[in-house]
Design an enzyme around this catalytic site. Structure first.
Site, PDB file in Angstrom:
ATOM      1  N   ASP A  58     -18.184 -49.885 -15.775  1.00  0.00           N
ATOM      2  CA  ASP A  58     -18.519 -48.547 -15.281  1.00  0.00           C
ATOM      3  C   ASP A  58     -19.872 -48.673 -14.587  1.00  0.00           C
ATOM      4  O   ASP A  58     -20.882 -48.924 -15.249  1.00  0.00           O
ATOM      5  CB  ASP A  58     -18.596 -47.581 -16.475  1.00  0.00           C
ATOM      6  CG  ASP A  58     -19.046 -46.185 -16.070  1.00  0.00           C
ATOM      7  OD1 ASP A  58     -19.346 -45.967 -14.889  1.00  0.00           O
ATOM      8  OD2 ASP A  58     -19.103 -45.316 -16.969  1.00  0.00           O
ATOM      9  N   TYR A 152     -20.456 -35.603  -0.580  1.00  0.00           N
ATOM     10  CA  TYR A 152     -19.900 -36.929  -0.238  1.00  0.00           C
ATOM     11  C   TYR A 152     -20.651 -37.491   0.966  1.00  0.00           C
ATOM     12  O   TYR A 152     -21.145 -38.628   0.935  1.00  0.00           O
ATOM     13  CB  TYR A 152     -18.406 -36.796   0.072  1.00  0.00           C
ATOM     14  CG  TYR A 152     -17.734 -38.123   0.361  1.00  0.00           C
ATOM     15  CD1 TYR A 152     -17.530 -39.057  -0.648  1.00  0.00           C
ATOM     16  CD2 TYR A 152     -17.304 -38.441   1.653  1.00  0.00           C
ATOM     17  CE1 TYR A 152     -16.924 -40.274  -0.389  1.00  0.00           C
ATOM     18  CE2 TYR A 152     -16.690 -39.663   1.910  1.00  0.00           C
ATOM     19  CZ  TYR A 152     -16.503 -40.564   0.894  1.00  0.00           C
ATOM     20  OH  TYR A 152     -15.904 -41.772   1.147  1.00  0.00           O
ATOM     21  N   THR A 187      -4.946 -44.328   0.152  1.00  0.00           N
ATOM     22  CA  THR A 187      -5.211 -44.910  -1.174  1.00  0.00           C
ATOM     23  C   THR A 187      -4.761 -43.890  -2.224  1.00  0.00           C
ATOM     24  O   THR A 187      -4.523 -42.719  -1.903  1.00  0.00           O
ATOM     25  CB  THR A 187      -6.720 -45.188  -1.366  1.00  0.00           C
ATOM     26  OG1 THR A 187      -7.418 -43.938  -1.363  1.00  0.00           O
ATOM     27  CG2 THR A 187      -7.272 -46.091  -0.282  1.00  0.00           C
TER      28      THR A 187
HETATM   29  P1  NAD Z   1      -9.709 -44.824  -5.070  1.00  0.00           P
HETATM   30  O1  NAD Z   1     -10.616 -43.647  -4.975  1.00  0.00           O
HETATM   31  O2  NAD Z   1      -8.247 -44.600  -4.955  1.00  0.00           O
HETATM   32  O3  NAD Z   1     -10.000 -45.629  -6.396  1.00  0.00           O
HETATM   33  C1  NAD Z   1     -11.294 -45.643  -6.930  1.00  0.00           C
HETATM   34  C2  NAD Z   1     -11.403 -46.726  -7.978  1.00  0.00           C
HETATM   35  O4  NAD Z   1     -12.715 -46.602  -8.528  1.00  0.00           O
HETATM   36  C3  NAD Z   1     -10.427 -46.582  -9.134  1.00  0.00           C
HETATM   37  O5  NAD Z   1      -9.847 -47.847  -9.410  1.00  0.00           O
HETATM   38  C4  NAD Z   1     -11.306 -46.105 -10.289  1.00  0.00           C
HETATM   39  O6  NAD Z   1     -10.855 -46.508 -11.558  1.00  0.00           O
HETATM   40  C5  NAD Z   1     -12.636 -46.745  -9.923  1.00  0.00           C
HETATM   41  N1  NAD Z   1     -13.799 -46.068 -10.512  1.00  0.00           N
HETATM   42  C6  NAD Z   1     -13.983 -44.744 -10.657  1.00  0.00           C
HETATM   43  N2  NAD Z   1     -15.161 -44.512 -11.272  1.00  0.00           N
HETATM   44  C7  NAD Z   1     -15.741 -45.727 -11.476  1.00  0.00           C
HETATM   45  C8  NAD Z   1     -16.946 -46.143 -12.086  1.00  0.00           C
HETATM   46  N3  NAD Z   1     -17.803 -45.249 -12.588  1.00  0.00           N
HETATM   47  N4  NAD Z   1     -17.231 -47.457 -12.150  1.00  0.00           N
HETATM   48  C9  NAD Z   1     -16.346 -48.372 -11.659  1.00  0.00           C
HETATM   49  N5  NAD Z   1     -15.175 -48.028 -11.081  1.00  0.00           N
HETATM   50  C10 NAD Z   1     -14.879 -46.727 -11.004  1.00  0.00           C
HETATM   51  O7  NAD Z   1     -10.176 -45.905  -3.996  1.00  0.00           O
HETATM   52  P2  NAD Z   1     -10.466 -45.765  -2.446  1.00  0.00           P
HETATM   53  O8  NAD Z   1      -9.932 -44.495  -1.874  1.00  0.00           O
HETATM   54  O9  NAD Z   1     -10.078 -47.077  -1.878  1.00  0.00           O
HETATM   55  O10 NAD Z   1     -12.063 -45.613  -2.384  1.00  0.00           O
HETATM   56  C11 NAD Z   1     -12.904 -46.721  -2.629  1.00  0.00           C
HETATM   57  C12 NAD Z   1     -14.210 -46.494  -1.915  1.00  0.00           C
HETATM   58  O11 NAD Z   1     -13.975 -46.332  -0.515  1.00  0.00           O
HETATM   59  C13 NAD Z   1     -14.978 -45.256  -2.357  1.00  0.00           C
HETATM   60  O12 NAD Z   1     -16.366 -45.557  -2.374  1.00  0.00           O
HETATM   61  C14 NAD Z   1     -14.681 -44.248  -1.275  1.00  0.00           C
HETATM   62  O13 NAD Z   1     -15.684 -43.273  -1.145  1.00  0.00           O
HETATM   63  C15 NAD Z   1     -14.629 -45.159  -0.064  1.00  0.00           C
HETATM   64  N6  NAD Z   1     -13.910 -44.616   1.094  1.00  0.00           N
HETATM   65  C16 NAD Z   1     -12.600 -44.232   0.952  1.00  0.00           C
HETATM   66  C17 NAD Z   1     -11.937 -43.713   2.054  1.00  0.00           C
HETATM   67  C18 NAD Z   1     -10.510 -43.245   1.959  1.00  0.00           C
HETATM   68  O14 NAD Z   1     -10.065 -42.542   2.881  1.00  0.00           O
HETATM   69  N7  NAD Z   1      -9.779 -43.607   0.919  1.00  0.00           N
HETATM   70  C19 NAD Z   1     -12.596 -43.600   3.295  1.00  0.00           C
HETATM   71  C20 NAD Z   1     -13.925 -44.022   3.388  1.00  0.00           C
HETATM   72  C21 NAD Z   1     -14.563 -44.540   2.274  1.00  0.00           C
END
Ligand code: NAD
Length: 250
Positions: A58, A152, A187
């Site tokens: 975490d 965000y 995702t």
């Molecule tokens: P997701 O949001 O589907 O999954 C997030 C993962 O983070 C999960 O496996 C969860 O268990 C884990 N997690 C949550 N809290 C946590 C903590 N405190 N410590 C460790 N792990 C933790 O994944 P995603 O959509 O691929 O997003 C990943 C990153 O990419 C994020 O930082 C998000 O802001 C960024 N992002 C996502 C998008 C999008 O459209 N999906 C776009 C730009 C940026």
């Protein structure tokens, strides 16, 4: 094998972009430590690939971050992927929501960097090797404003600022630090955001419509950029907010 001999830590590797990136790094020959808060997701990941080790982490828990850093070998690469998308304007963001997003999206990356950087720098000095940190930001940040992405966007802008500061402070050591700024990526958490919209079908259409390339990104549109930034191919790239956004910011 673009990451051969590199030891790389990935946070939030349980699903989405973090998982795809951990798998891509392992395929490119890295020793990957894939971490996530969710043990069930890590167990699934371990079943899909025997080329990486998994650890529950975490990134909001400073003591746990410190403990893991102390037992890891010195890293060559770090992908700080953990983050959370709060939906709403400033009026929907109370102090608790603000603190949560900053604690996870910004301070989480700060905690991990602070814990692993001394050993990384020492290894670079000893072996004359390169080090690379990639921090997950977003195009919703200082790059571009979007409706309902108040905290965000603020937190991801802070990630870009933190990235540039680290890049400036450590450039002379050979350590590089870049921020990754994806567009909208398909995702599990995006699917949750779409499902919780008043009109999910319209919400998905709207996400697609804002990306000129005409579709959502897949995680495999993003992971090659992570591999590149962690590899020596990007050896002259530092302090950048690297966009992979399907043309949103044309
Ligand atoms: P997701 O949001 O589907 O999954 C997030 C993962 O983070 C999960 O496996 C969860 O268990 C884990 N997690 C949550 N809290 C946590 C903590 N405190 N410590 C460790 N792990 C933790 O994944 P995603 O959509 O691929 O997003 C990943 C990153 O990419 C994020 O930082 C998000 O802001 C960024 N992002 C996502 C998008 C999008 O459209 N999906 C776009 C730009 C940026």
């Amino acid at each position: 094998m673009r990451l051969r001999d590199k030891t790389i830590l990935v946070t939030a590797a349980g699903q989405g972009i973090g998982k795809a990136s951990a798998l891509a790094c392992a395929r490119e020959g890295a020793s990957v430590i894939a971490t996530d808060i969710n043990p069930a997701l890590l167990a699934q990941l371990a079943e899909e690939s025997d080329g990486l080790v998994t650890r529950v982490l975490d990134v909001r828990d400073s003591a746990a971050v410190g403990r893991l850093a102390a037992e890891l070998p010195a890293l060559d690469g770090l992908f700080n992927c953990a983050g959370y998308v709060h939906n709403g304007t400033v009026l929907a963001c109370d102090e608790e929501a603000w603190d949560f997003s900053f604690d996870l999206n910004v301070k989480g990356a700060y905690r991990v960097i602070r814990a692993v950087l001394p050993a990384m720098l020492e290894k670079m000095d000893r072996h004359g090797s390169a080090g690379s940190i990639v921090n997950m930001a977003s195009m919703a940040s200082s790059i571009k404003g979007f409706p309902n992405r108040f905290v965000y966007g603020a937190s991801k802008a802070a990630v870009i600022g933190m990235t540039k500061a680290i890049a400036a402070d450590f450039a002379k050591t050979g350590l590089r630090c870049n921020a990754l700024c994806p567009g909208t990526v398909d995702t599990p958490s995006l699917r949750e955001r779409i499902a919780s919209a008043p009109d999910p079908q319209q919400a998905e259409k709207d996400f697609i419509a804002r990306q000129p390339l005409g579709r959502l990104a897949t995680v495999d549109d993003i992971s090659p950029q992570v591999v590149y930034l962690l590899s020596d191919e990007s050896r002259f790239v530092t302090g950048q907010a690297v966009l992979v956004d399907g043309g949103v910011t044309i």
